[in-house]
Design an enzyme around this catalytic site. Sequence first.
Site, PDB file in Angstrom:
ATOM      1  N   TYR A 137      35.910  35.495  42.108  1.00 19.87           N
ATOM      2  CA  TYR A 137      36.702  35.849  43.289  1.00 19.87           C
ATOM      3  C   TYR A 137      36.159  37.072  44.026  1.00 19.87           C
ATOM      4  O   TYR A 137      36.006  37.054  45.254  1.00 19.87           O
ATOM      5  CB  TYR A 137      38.131  36.111  42.826  1.00 19.87           C
ATOM      6  N   SER A 161      40.296  41.200  50.163  1.00 22.93           N
ATOM      7  CA  SER A 161      41.060  41.708  49.021  1.00 22.93           C
ATOM      8  C   SER A 161      40.438  43.010  48.555  1.00 22.93           C
ATOM      9  O   SER A 161      39.230  43.236  48.734  1.00 22.93           O
ATOM     10  CB  SER A 161      41.039  40.693  47.871  1.00 22.93           C
TER      11      SER A 161
END
Length: 260
Positions: free
Chosen positions: A160, A147
């Site tokens: 995350y 990501s």
Amino acid sequence: MPLNPRITDWHGKRVWLVGASTGIGRAVAALLHARGAQVCVSARQQGLLDAFVREHPGSQALALDVTDAQATASAAQQLLQGGPLDLVLYCAGYYRPMAADALDLPELLQHQRVNVAGALHVLAAVVPALLQSASAGRAPHLSLVASVAGWRGLPQSLAYGPTKAALINLAENLFLDLRPKGVGVSLVNPGFVDTPLTAQNQFTMPSLITPEQAALAIVRGWERGVFESHFPKRFTGVLRLMRCLPYRWYFPLVHRFTGL
């Protein structure tokens, strides 16, 4: 010159997509199925996998919890009994927004178990087979979904972001080790994609795209032989520039643009 061999024809390619019950993984599986690949989808939720198989005749479902190393190894062994794999995509992911003033250790560790340890379990299960396949003259490919949250620190990304940074570094190391041996390696760094994970966000997500748009960008990346795919370009391009800024400029800009 492409860093990986181009995948120009998907007909008959055996692909395993781990984390494909919803979102990006499911959309990629559907697109590759439409292009003639022999698709196997894995995730924890058997019902969603069965629904995919009903909608995509000829595909295969293999329920799997990636946090279980033995179960992952057994699933890979079962799949490899049907022949060598041409592409393995690790798309399983776990996300809960978190800031340091609400630190939750069990949630932090769950991010690590799914996003990092799960990827390692899959690697341990398939890399020897991919190397064997490459030595036999095939051109297998391994791809990890990270990501843009792994590029630099972002608000609400305490749990995350570090896991995705780990995947980015992992993919770079895998490329250095495996590409000279004939195994293609690629990295996928999405921006905001409309999935069950991002639905948790309580802030405006710039340049939000659909899973189908994300899948098309990923497959195009494999077909072009690139190492890294990041999208949508109008958003991730700005973040790529920002990641090069000194911290004294980067931090104020992030707060200004996110409002967090």
